[in-house]
Write a protein that holds these residues in place. Structure first.
Motif, PDB file in Angstrom:
ATOM      1  N   ASP A   1       0.801  -1.215   0.000  1.00  0.00           N
ATOM      2  CA  ASP A   1       0.000   0.000   0.000  1.00  0.00           C
ATOM      3  C   ASP A   1       0.839   1.273   0.000  1.00  0.00           C
ATOM      4  O   ASP A   1       0.578   2.187  -0.763  1.00  0.00           O
ATOM      5  N   LEU A   2       1.848   1.337   0.867  1.00  0.00           N
ATOM      6  CA  LEU A   2       2.623   2.559   1.001  1.00  0.00           C
ATOM      7  C   LEU A   2       3.980   2.221   1.597  1.00  0.00           C
ATOM      8  O   LEU A   2       4.085   1.352   2.456  1.00  0.00           O
ATOM      9  N   ILE A   3       5.005   2.912   1.140  1.00  0.00           N
ATOM     10  CA  ILE A   3       6.355   2.754   1.686  1.00  0.00           C
ATOM     11  C   ILE A   3       6.727   4.072   2.351  1.00  0.00           C
ATOM     12  O   ILE A   3       6.585   5.142   1.756  1.00  0.00           O
ATOM     13  N   LEU A   4       7.199   3.987   3.583  1.00  0.00           N
ATOM     14  CA  LEU A   4       7.587   5.163   4.357  1.00  0.00           C
ATOM     15  C   LEU A   4       9.075   5.098   4.641  1.00  0.00           C
ATOM     16  O   LEU A   4       9.581   4.081   5.113  1.00  0.00           O
ATOM     17  N   GLU A   5       9.772   6.206   4.378  1.00  0.00           N
ATOM     18  CA  GLU A   5      11.215   6.245   4.613  1.00  0.00           C
ATOM     19  C   GLU A   5      11.611   7.594   5.195  1.00  0.00           C
ATOM     20  O   GLU A   5      11.104   8.630   4.776  1.00  0.00           O
ATOM     21  N   ARG A   6      12.504   7.534   6.162  1.00  0.00           N
ATOM     22  CA  ARG A   6      13.109   8.740   6.730  1.00  0.00           C
ATOM     23  C   ARG A   6      14.425   8.321   7.349  1.00  0.00           C
ATOM     24  O   ARG A   6      14.452   7.480   8.252  1.00  0.00           O
ATOM     25  N   GLY A   7      15.499   8.884   6.853  1.00  0.00           N
ATOM     26  CA  GLY A   7      16.819   8.494   7.332  1.00  0.00           C
ATOM     27  C   GLY A   7      17.035   7.014   7.094  1.00  0.00           C
ATOM     28  O   GLY A   7      16.831   6.514   5.995  1.00  0.00           O
ATOM     29  N   ASN A   8      17.429   6.292   8.133  1.00  0.00           N
ATOM     30  CA  ASN A   8      17.649   4.850   8.022  1.00  0.00           C
ATOM     31  C   ASN A   8      16.395   4.025   8.292  1.00  0.00           C
ATOM     32  O   ASN A   8      16.429   2.805   8.208  1.00  0.00           O
ATOM     33  N   ALA A   9      15.302   4.695   8.627  1.00  0.00           N
ATOM     34  CA  ALA A   9      14.062   3.981   8.944  1.00  0.00           C
ATOM     35  C   ALA A   9      13.224   3.782   7.682  1.00  0.00           C
ATOM     36  O   ALA A   9      13.067   4.690   6.875  1.00  0.00           O
ATOM     37  N   SER A  10      12.699   2.577   7.552  1.00  0.00           N
ATOM     38  CA  SER A  10      11.845   2.259   6.410  1.00  0.00           C
ATOM     39  C   SER A  10      10.732   1.327   6.870  1.00  0.00           C
ATOM     40  O   SER A  10      10.977   0.340   7.561  1.00  0.00           O
ATOM     41  N   TYR A  11       9.507   1.666   6.492  1.00  0.00           N
ATOM     42  CA  TYR A  11       8.330   0.877   6.848  1.00  0.00           C
ATOM     43  C   TYR A  11       7.539   0.534   5.596  1.00  0.00           C
ATOM     44  O   TYR A  11       7.429   1.351   4.685  1.00  0.00           O
ATOM     45  N   LEU A  12       6.973  -0.639   5.608  1.00  0.00           N
ATOM     46  CA  LEU A  12       6.027  -1.026   4.583  1.00  0.00           C
ATOM     47  C   LEU A  12       4.650  -1.007   5.246  1.00  0.00           C
ATOM     48  O   LEU A  12       4.407  -1.742   6.194  1.00  0.00           O
ATOM     49  N   LEU A  13       3.790  -0.127   4.776  1.00  0.00           N
ATOM     50  CA  LEU A  13       2.482   0.070   5.392  1.00  0.00           C
ATOM     51  C   LEU A  13       1.425  -0.733   4.641  1.00  0.00           C
ATOM     52  O   LEU A  13       1.328  -0.653   3.423  1.00  0.00           O
ATOM     53  N   GLU A  14       0.657  -1.485   5.396  1.00  0.00           N
ATOM     54  CA  GLU A  14      -0.484  -2.229   4.865  1.00  0.00           C
ATOM     55  C   GLU A  14      -1.731  -1.697   5.557  1.00  0.00           C
ATOM     56  O   GLU A  14      -1.799  -1.651   6.784  1.00  0.00           O
ATOM     57  N   LEU A  15      -2.703  -1.276   4.768  1.00  0.00           N
ATOM     58  CA  LEU A  15      -3.933  -0.698   5.278  1.00  0.00           C
ATOM     59  C   LEU A  15      -5.087  -1.686   5.159  1.00  0.00           C
ATOM     60  O   LEU A  15      -5.242  -2.350   4.135  1.00  0.00           O
ATOM     61  N   LYS A  16      -5.885  -1.750   6.201  1.00  0.00           N
ATOM     62  CA  LYS A  16      -7.143  -2.496   6.180  1.00  0.00           C
ATOM     63  C   LYS A  16      -8.239  -1.534   6.621  1.00  0.00           C
ATOM     64  O   LYS A  16      -8.112  -0.858   7.651  1.00  0.00           O
ATOM     65  N   ARG A  17      -9.288  -1.465   5.844  1.00  0.00           N
ATOM     66  CA  ARG A  17     -10.439  -0.619   6.144  1.00  0.00           C
ATOM     67  C   ARG A  17     -11.571  -1.517   6.624  1.00  0.00           C
ATOM     68  O   ARG A  17     -11.892  -2.506   5.976  1.00  0.00           O
TER      69      ARG A  17
END
Length: 115
Positions: free
Chosen positions: A39-55
């Motif tokens: 769904d979405l990839i979040l990055e800042r500096g060395n941090a990285s998240y893969l976001l999965e959304l459920k509605r």
């Protein structure tokens, strides 16, 4: 009165904007295989998240916990080794009690998870 958000794409755009305003690079994946849904990839500096959304339609704990569990497992499955999974649940309203139950569940069964 604020306009209601009706679909996942609107929610993802809202999340992207919220994270971008907080200094994150919030990216929609450009190319995905048919069997891979990110769904979405979040990055800042060395941090990285893969976001999965459920509605979900109701913010009760008996709906939140299964939806969050599925989102977490999917995010963990698709995350690269340098990414952390981030499961996000969207509902019209979530009570403090239901949110607390979800946080306790996540802490008990996936303490490494970002919630």
């Amino acid at each position: 009165m604020e306009e209601a958000i009706h679909n996942e794409r609107q929610i993802l755009e809202l999340l992207r904007n919220i994270f971008a305003e907080a200094g994150w690079d919030a990216l929609f994946p450009e190319h995905q295989a048919r069997d891979q849904r990110v769904d979405l990839i979040l990055e800042r500096g060395n941090a990285s998240y893969l976001l999965e959304l459920k509605r979900i339609s109701e913010g009760r704990s008996d709906r939140l916990i299964p939806a969050w569990s599925q989102a977490y497992l999917q995010a963990r499955h698709y995350a690269h080794p340098d990414q952390r999974p981030l499961a996000v649940i969207a509902a019209p309203q979530i009570s403090d009690r239901a949110a607390d139950q979800l946080l306790r569940f996540a802490n008990d069964y996936a303490p490494e998870a970002a919630v």
